[in-house]
Design a protein around this motif. Structure first.
Motif, short mmCIF file in Angstrom:
data_model
loop_
_atom_site.label_atom_id
_atom_site.label_comp_id
_atom_site.label_asym_id
_atom_site.label_seq_id
_atom_site.Cartn_x
_atom_site.Cartn_y
_atom_site.Cartn_z
N ALA A 1 -31.82 98.35 6.59
CA ALA A 1 -32.66 97.64 5.35
C ALA A 1 -32.99 96.27 5.88
O ALA A 1 -34.29 95.98 5.93
CB ALA A 1 -32.42 97.67 4.12
N ILE B 1 -39.46 97.72 -7.38
CA ILE B 1 -39.68 97.21 -5.96
C ILE B 1 -40.71 96.43 -5.75
O ILE B 1 -40.68 95.13 -5.38
CB ILE B 1 -39.45 98.43 -4.96
CG1 ILE B 1 -38.01 98.98 -4.89
CG2 ILE B 1 -39.82 97.75 -3.60
CD1 ILE B 1 -37.87 100.17 -4.28
N ASN C 1 -39.87 102.35 -7.81
CA ASN C 1 -40.83 101.87 -7.15
C ASN C 1 -41.71 100.80 -7.58
O ASN C 1 -41.98 99.70 -7.08
CB ASN C 1 -41.85 103.02 -6.47
CG ASN C 1 -41.24 103.68 -5.23
OD1 ASN C 1 -41.21 103.14 -4.18
ND2 ASN C 1 -40.79 105.05 -5.35
N TYR D 1 -32.84 94.99 -4.09
CA TYR D 1 -31.77 96.04 -4.28
C TYR D 1 -31.68 96.45 -5.44
O TYR D 1 -31.52 95.95 -6.43
CB TYR D 1 -30.57 95.28 -4.01
CG TYR D 1 -29.18 96.11 -4.27
CD1 TYR D 1 -29.06 97.43 -4.05
CD2 TYR D 1 -28.06 95.65 -4.86
CE1 TYR D 1 -27.97 98.21 -4.27
CE2 TYR D 1 -26.92 96.42 -5.28
CZ TYR D 1 -26.82 97.81 -4.85
OH TYR D 1 -25.77 98.55 -5.25
N VAL E 1 -31.93 100.97 -2.03
CA VAL E 1 -31.44 101.60 -3.24
C VAL E 1 -30.32 102.45 -3.17
O VAL E 1 -29.84 102.92 -2.27
CB VAL E 1 -32.51 102.89 -3.77
CG1 VAL E 1 -32.09 103.40 -4.98
CG2 VAL E 1 -33.91 102.27 -3.86
N LEU F 1 -36.64 96.54 4.80
CA LEU F 1 -37.06 97.78 3.61
C LEU F 1 -36.13 97.31 2.41
O LEU F 1 -35.04 96.79 2.62
CB LEU F 1 -36.53 98.88 4.30
CG LEU F 1 -37.20 99.53 5.56
CD1 LEU F 1 -36.74 100.68 5.98
CD2 LEU F 1 -38.95 99.25 5.36
N PRO F 2 -36.60 97.72 1.43
CA PRO F 2 -35.96 97.71 -0.01
C PRO F 2 -34.59 98.74 0.09
O PRO F 2 -34.63 99.78 0.97
CB PRO F 2 -36.92 98.27 -1.08
CG PRO F 2 -38.28 98.37 -0.38
CD PRO F 2 -37.92 98.36 1.29
N LYS G 1 -40.04 107.74 3.34
CA LYS G 1 -41.20 107.11 2.34
C LYS G 1 -40.84 107.72 0.98
O LYS G 1 -40.68 108.61 0.46
CB LYS G 1 -42.41 107.56 2.92
CG LYS G 1 -42.92 106.93 4.36
CD LYS G 1 -44.27 107.12 4.66
CE LYS G 1 -44.55 106.44 5.96
NZ LYS G 1 -44.26 105.05 5.90
N SER G 2 -41.04 106.80 -0.25
CA SER G 2 -40.99 107.07 -1.45
C SER G 2 -42.40 106.51 -1.88
O SER G 2 -42.54 105.16 -1.87
CB SER G 2 -39.90 106.54 -2.31
OG SER G 2 -39.84 106.99 -3.53
N LYS H 1 -44.15 104.27 0.82
CA LYS H 1 -43.70 103.20 1.66
C LYS H 1 -42.02 103.43 1.90
O LYS H 1 -41.42 104.23 1.13
CB LYS H 1 -43.66 101.96 0.64
CG LYS H 1 -45.01 101.39 0.44
CD LYS H 1 -45.15 100.17 -0.21
CE LYS H 1 -46.62 99.45 -0.28
NZ LYS H 1 -46.52 98.11 -0.96
N ASP H 2 -41.71 102.93 2.96
CA ASP H 2 -40.27 103.40 3.55
C ASP H 2 -39.55 102.47 2.49
O ASP H 2 -39.62 101.36 1.94
CB ASP H 2 -40.25 102.63 4.90
CG ASP H 2 -40.79 103.92 5.87
OD1 ASP H 2 -40.94 105.04 5.56
OD2 ASP H 2 -41.20 103.01 7.01
N VAL H 3 -38.12 103.37 2.26
CA VAL H 3 -37.02 102.59 1.60
C VAL H 3 -35.89 103.51 2.07
O VAL H 3 -35.60 104.29 2.75
CB VAL H 3 -37.24 102.92 -0.04
CG1 VAL H 3 -37.44 104.61 -0.23
CG2 VAL H 3 -36.05 102.43 -0.93
#
Length: 284
Positions: free
Chosen positions: A150, A275, A272, A195, A158, A155-156, A115-116, A119-121
């Motif tokens: 992802a 995103i 974030n 992305y 990075v 999920l986003p 989580k960041s 929220k999960d990433v």
């Protein structure tokens, strides 16, 4: 000035009583600024004197971006093979063994999910300490699997690039990763998932020619070296002098290759934010 003269010859301090300055107590930036190492670490390895961003690895980036430094590493035991039995100054197999022992890393990239800002990433981060952050088959496979995760979890994604380019000890196996990762990113785009690509110092070679420049938003840290071939190669090939600041993040931003330059202290908030904007979510 008799008081200034040594009355007894020789050094009488016992070896065990001598005071040594610990290694790494001070850091000297390229501009000549001297910074206390502990202060540098507290400042996310950015020189408070001149803003110089010291190279850091995946452990530090994960600590910056994941909440409470909590994450699950994906495919963490994947290691490179030596299909070509490559030998330069030493055997590639021996080089891999030595660098794994020295860095405590399995290869030049780590992939994690966590989580960041709540929220999960999925974050993939390269380590320059592992053979110059070179891109081999394992790097490409771990990035591909990170993208697959992802997509599966919606999920986003990075990507933090820090690389000297393709790992030529794996020759064509390494070059194939450019196409492999690019196709996976196309699949991520088809799934309508964000992305964010972060280019750090240095981002060069095949890394730049593939996933590092394919982000929905491409960002960089200040002063990062970003390019395909090195300045000397470009100068020799074109036969022309290069513009001032050529291949710096600031030069690339001015010429449209980057969207933003983001200081390390702002990375978590800005990534974030991007995103949330891409997904049309409430800004965190």
């Amino acid at each position: 000035m008799a008081w200034f003269k040594r009355k007894e010859k020789g050094i009488t301090t016992a070896t065990e009583d001598k005071m040594d300055i610990p290694k790494g107590l001070w850091y000297k930036s390229p501009t000549g600024k001297i910074i206390d190492a502990d202060e540098l670490a507290r400042n996310l390895f950015v020189s408070p004197e001149d803003g110089f961003h010291v190279r850091i690895g995946s452990a530090e980036y994960f600590q910056i971006l994941f909440d409470n430094n909590e994450f699950v590493e994906l495919d963490k035991n994947m290691t490179s093979k030596d299909p070509l039995h490559f030998v330069d100054t030493k055997k590639y197999a021996d080089r891999l063994k030595d660098v794994m022992e020295k860095t405590k890393l399995k290869d030049a990239v780590r992939t994690a999910v966590g989580k960041s800002k709540g929220k999960d990433v999925v974050i993939c981060c390269m380590d320059f300490a592992f053979i110059g952050g070179s891109m081999g088959a394992v790097v490409g496979e771990k990035i591909a699997r990170g993208i697959d995760h992802a997509i599966k979890k919606k999920l986003p994604f990075v990507m933090i690039s820090k690389s000297g380019g393709a790992r030529m000890m794996e020759a064509a196996y390494s070059l194939m990763q450019l196409a492999k990762t690019s196709v996976k990113l196309a699949q991520l785009a088809e799934a309508k998932l964000p992305y964010i690509s972060l280019c750090t110092d240095p981002t060069t070679g095949g890394t730049t020619a593939s996933y590092a420049m394919l982000g929905d938003i491409n960002i960089s840290e200040p002063g990062a070296l970003i390019g395909f071939a090195g300045p000397r190669v470009v100068r020799d090939t074109t036969g022309k002098d290069l513009p001032e600041g050529f291949q710096t993040a600031e030069f690339l931003l001015e010429h449209g290759f980057l969207d933003f330059i983001t200081p390390r202290k702002e990375l978590k908030d800005k990534i974030n934010l991007y995103i949330d904007l891409i997904q049309n979510n409430t800004i965190r």
